[in-house]
Design a protein around this motif. Sequence first.
Motif, PDB file in Angstrom:
ATOM      1  N   SER A 115      -2.122  -9.655  -5.181  1.00 34.36           N
ATOM      2  CA  SER A 115      -1.683  -8.388  -4.610  1.00 34.36           C
ATOM      3  C   SER A 115      -2.271  -8.241  -3.215  1.00 34.36           C
ATOM      4  CB  SER A 115      -2.098  -7.202  -5.491  1.00 34.36           C
ATOM      5  OG  SER A 115      -3.504  -7.036  -5.469  1.00 34.36           O
ATOM      6  N   ALA A 116      -1.588  -7.487  -2.400  1.00 33.12           N
ATOM      7  CA  ALA A 116      -2.058  -7.206  -1.040  1.00 33.12           C
ATOM      8  C   ALA A 116      -1.546  -5.829  -0.631  1.00 33.12           C
ATOM      9  CB  ALA A 116      -1.582  -8.267  -0.064  1.00 33.12           C
ATOM     10  N   ILE A 117      -2.457  -4.951  -0.270  1.00 38.42           N
ATOM     11  CA  ILE A 117      -2.092  -3.588   0.123  1.00 38.42           C
ATOM     12  C   ILE A 117      -2.698  -3.299   1.491  1.00 38.42           C
ATOM     13  CG2 ILE A 117      -2.214  -1.152  -0.462  1.00 38.42           C
ATOM     14  CD1 ILE A 117      -2.475  -1.921  -3.366  1.00 38.42           C
ATOM     15  N   LEU A 118      -1.857  -2.928   2.425  1.00 36.11           N
ATOM     16  CA  LEU A 118      -2.275  -2.555   3.776  1.00 36.11           C
ATOM     17  C   LEU A 118      -2.316  -1.041   3.863  1.00 36.11           C
ATOM     18  CD1 LEU A 118      -2.945  -3.396   6.688  1.00 36.11           C
ATOM     19  CD2 LEU A 118      -0.496  -3.336   7.182  1.00 36.11           C
ATOM     20  N   ASN A 119      -3.497  -0.488   4.187  1.00 34.79           N
ATOM     21  CA  ASN A 119      -3.685   0.957   4.231  1.00 34.79           C
ATOM     22  C   ASN A 119      -4.014   1.412   5.643  1.00 34.79           C
ATOM     23  OD1 ASN A 119      -3.854   1.682   1.159  1.00 34.79           O
ATOM     24  ND2 ASN A 119      -5.229  -0.074   1.409  1.00 34.79           N
ATOM     25  N   ALA A 120      -3.568   2.624   5.964  1.00 35.83           N
ATOM     26  CA  ALA A 120      -3.913   3.268   7.235  1.00 35.83           C
ATOM     27  C   ALA A 120      -4.184   4.738   6.964  1.00 35.83           C
ATOM     28  CB  ALA A 120      -2.789   3.113   8.253  1.00 35.83           C
ATOM     29  N   ALA A 121      -5.221   5.269   7.583  1.00 37.71           N
ATOM     30  CA  ALA A 121      -5.564   6.688   7.437  1.00 37.71           C
ATOM     31  C   ALA A 121      -5.883   7.252   8.812  1.00 37.71           C
ATOM     32  CB  ALA A 121      -6.751   6.872   6.497  1.00 37.71           C
ATOM     33  N   TYR A 122      -5.394   8.457   9.071  1.00 37.74           N
ATOM     34  CA  TYR A 122      -5.622   9.102  10.370  1.00 37.74           C
ATOM     35  C   TYR A 122      -6.116  10.525  10.126  1.00 37.74           C
ATOM     36  CZ  TYR A 122      -4.802  10.790  15.113  1.00 37.74           C
ATOM     37  OH  TYR A 122      -4.949  11.324  16.374  1.00 37.74           O
ATOM     38  N   ARG A 130      -2.225   9.541   5.364  1.00 38.08           N
ATOM     39  CA  ARG A 130      -2.455   8.153   4.965  1.00 38.08           C
ATOM     40  C   ARG A 130      -1.120   7.476   4.685  1.00 38.08           C
ATOM     41  NH1 ARG A 130      -5.913   7.727  -0.117  1.00 38.08           N
ATOM     42  NH2 ARG A 130      -4.156   8.952  -0.902  1.00 38.08           N
ATOM     43  N   ALA A 131      -1.125   6.143   4.813  1.00 40.56           N
ATOM     44  CA  ALA A 131       0.048   5.344   4.497  1.00 40.56           C
ATOM     45  C   ALA A 131      -0.414   4.022   3.905  1.00 40.56           C
ATOM     46  CB  ALA A 131       0.903   5.095   5.740  1.00 40.56           C
ATOM     47  N   GLY A 155      -0.338  19.794   0.819  1.00 36.05           N
ATOM     48  CA  GLY A 155      -0.220  18.345   0.846  1.00 36.05           C
ATOM     49  C   GLY A 155       1.019  17.861   0.126  1.00 36.05           C
ATOM     50  N   ALA A 156       1.448  16.651   0.468  1.00 33.38           N
ATOM     51  CA  ALA A 156       2.611  16.040  -0.174  1.00 33.38           C
ATOM     52  C   ALA A 156       2.445  14.531  -0.158  1.00 33.38           C
ATOM     53  CB  ALA A 156       3.908  16.441   0.519  1.00 33.38           C
ATOM     54  N   GLU A 157       3.075  13.870  -1.147  1.00 33.63           N
ATOM     55  CA  GLU A 157       3.028  12.417  -1.255  1.00 33.63           C
ATOM     56  C   GLU A 157       4.400  11.916  -1.669  1.00 33.63           C
ATOM     57  OE1 GLU A 157       0.516   9.095  -3.845  1.00 33.63           O
ATOM     58  OE2 GLU A 157       1.660  10.690  -4.827  1.00 33.63           O
ATOM     59  N   ALA A 158       4.770  10.715  -1.161  1.00 41.19           N
ATOM     60  CA  ALA A 158       6.039  10.097  -1.554  1.00 41.19           C
ATOM     61  C   ALA A 158       5.889   8.588  -1.497  1.00 41.19           C
ATOM     62  CB  ALA A 158       7.173  10.552  -0.626  1.00 41.19           C
ATOM     63  N   ALA A 159       6.575   7.901  -2.420  1.00 45.00           N
ATOM     64  CA  ALA A 159       6.593   6.441  -2.464  1.00 45.00           C
ATOM     65  C   ALA A 159       8.028   5.963  -2.309  1.00 45.00           C
ATOM     66  CB  ALA A 159       5.993   5.927  -3.765  1.00 45.00           C
ATOM     67  N   TYR A 160       8.231   4.945  -1.471  1.00 41.90           N
ATOM     68  CA  TYR A 160       9.575   4.460  -1.144  1.00 41.90           C
ATOM     69  C   TYR A 160       9.658   2.970  -1.424  1.00 41.90           C
ATOM     70  CZ  TYR A 160      13.727   3.383   1.682  1.00 41.90           C
ATOM     71  OH  TYR A 160      14.946   2.952   2.117  1.00 41.90           O
ATOM     72  N   ASN A 161      10.626   2.569  -2.244  1.00 40.70           N
ATOM     73  CA  ASN A 161      10.862   1.159  -2.543  1.00 40.70           C
ATOM     74  C   ASN A 161      11.711   0.560  -1.436  1.00 40.70           C
ATOM     75  OD1 ASN A 161      12.142  -1.302  -3.620  1.00 40.70           O
ATOM     76  ND2 ASN A 161      11.175  -0.722  -5.551  1.00 40.70           N
ATOM     77  N   VAL A 162      11.112  -0.333  -0.666  1.00 39.04           N
ATOM     78  CA  VAL A 162      11.793  -0.890   0.501  1.00 39.04           C
ATOM     79  C   VAL A 162      13.012  -1.707   0.084  1.00 39.04           C
ATOM     80  CG1 VAL A 162      11.541  -2.381   2.520  1.00 39.04           C
ATOM     81  CG2 VAL A 162       9.634  -0.916   1.798  1.00 39.04           C
ATOM     82  N   THR A 163      12.882  -2.527  -0.957  1.00 42.41           N
ATOM     83  CA  THR A 163      13.990  -3.371  -1.391  1.00 42.41           C
ATOM     84  C   THR A 163      15.111  -2.547  -2.011  1.00 42.41           C
ATOM     85  OG1 THR A 163      12.447  -5.177  -1.844  1.00 42.41           O
ATOM     86  CG2 THR A 163      14.640  -5.339  -2.829  1.00 42.41           C
ATOM     87  N   GLY A 164      14.760  -1.610  -2.895  1.00 44.04           N
ATOM     88  CA  GLY A 164      15.773  -0.790  -3.548  1.00 44.04           C
ATOM     89  C   GLY A 164      16.329   0.302  -2.667  1.00 44.04           C
TER      90      GLY A 164
END
Length: 294
Positions: A115-122, A130-131, A155-164
């Motif tokens: 697994s590999a997860i790239l995180n960014a927080a501002y 965060r992303a 606050g709000a959060e959402a997840a997006y499937n790039v392939t789908g």
Amino acid sequence: MSLPQPVPPSWKDLGKSSNDLLGKEYYINGASLEVKTQTPSNVAFKVQGTRDSKSDAIHGDIEGKWTDKVHGLTLTQTWTTSNVLRNQVELDNLMAKGLKLDLATSLTPDKGSKSAILNAAYKQSGLHTRAALDVFKGPTFTADTVLGRDGFLVGAEAAYNVTGGNITRYAAAVGYNAPEYAVTLHGLNNFKTFSASYYHRVSRDVEAGAKAIYDSKSTHGGVALEVGTKTYLDSSAFVKAKINNAGVVNLGYTQSLRPGVKASFGLAIDTQKLNETSPIGPAHKVGVHFVFDS
């Protein structure tokens, strides 16, 4: 002119005071040990292990963390007894003030999983966003944002499937943080689960909190409720207690034996089965946890 707003907590830390009060320092699932050491060259080592009281299985890991505070660089490597190799590289305030980047990877050689997860927080005044991009799962892009002003939080959060090409998860929360208390409301799992948490520092030595969860898809229905408290006996010891609407009481006691040495003890009692044993093991649980920090 309004005063500068403090940086609000991140999405995962909304309701943290209540979650910590009700969820941490209750060691009831066996015996665990944690040893921490620090070298003069800014390398920190942590070894921890747990023996599960139900399965008698022993799990552990060894972690090494190197920190360069001047350049905002942190490197963490972990190897677990399950033969999982984890690596994390963090860059804090290097490219821009308030921006933190990190790459977290894991590899299980015998199973070939990775697994590999790239995180960014501002973080800035009144804003914490965060992303995260899960490279191998989906790939999936997750983003969350918390806005704060005068103690009020949204606050709000959402997840997006790039392939789908579709949104797989979304959630939202509102709350209010004051020096002595905090209230947070969450709508999770595409608004199928709702939670409300409350935390109150009653005095310098006493804390109290409660959390209610309603799951619209739960087969049992109703609301799961949990209330708890924490009391400091002195500067080196405290006790915790909580009870839920299922009648399970949890007790915790933590004592600092000397600088760098801490012992914690936990007990869970099912008040509806005081003289019974559950089909999968004892209805009541005990545990102990030791920390050695040099």
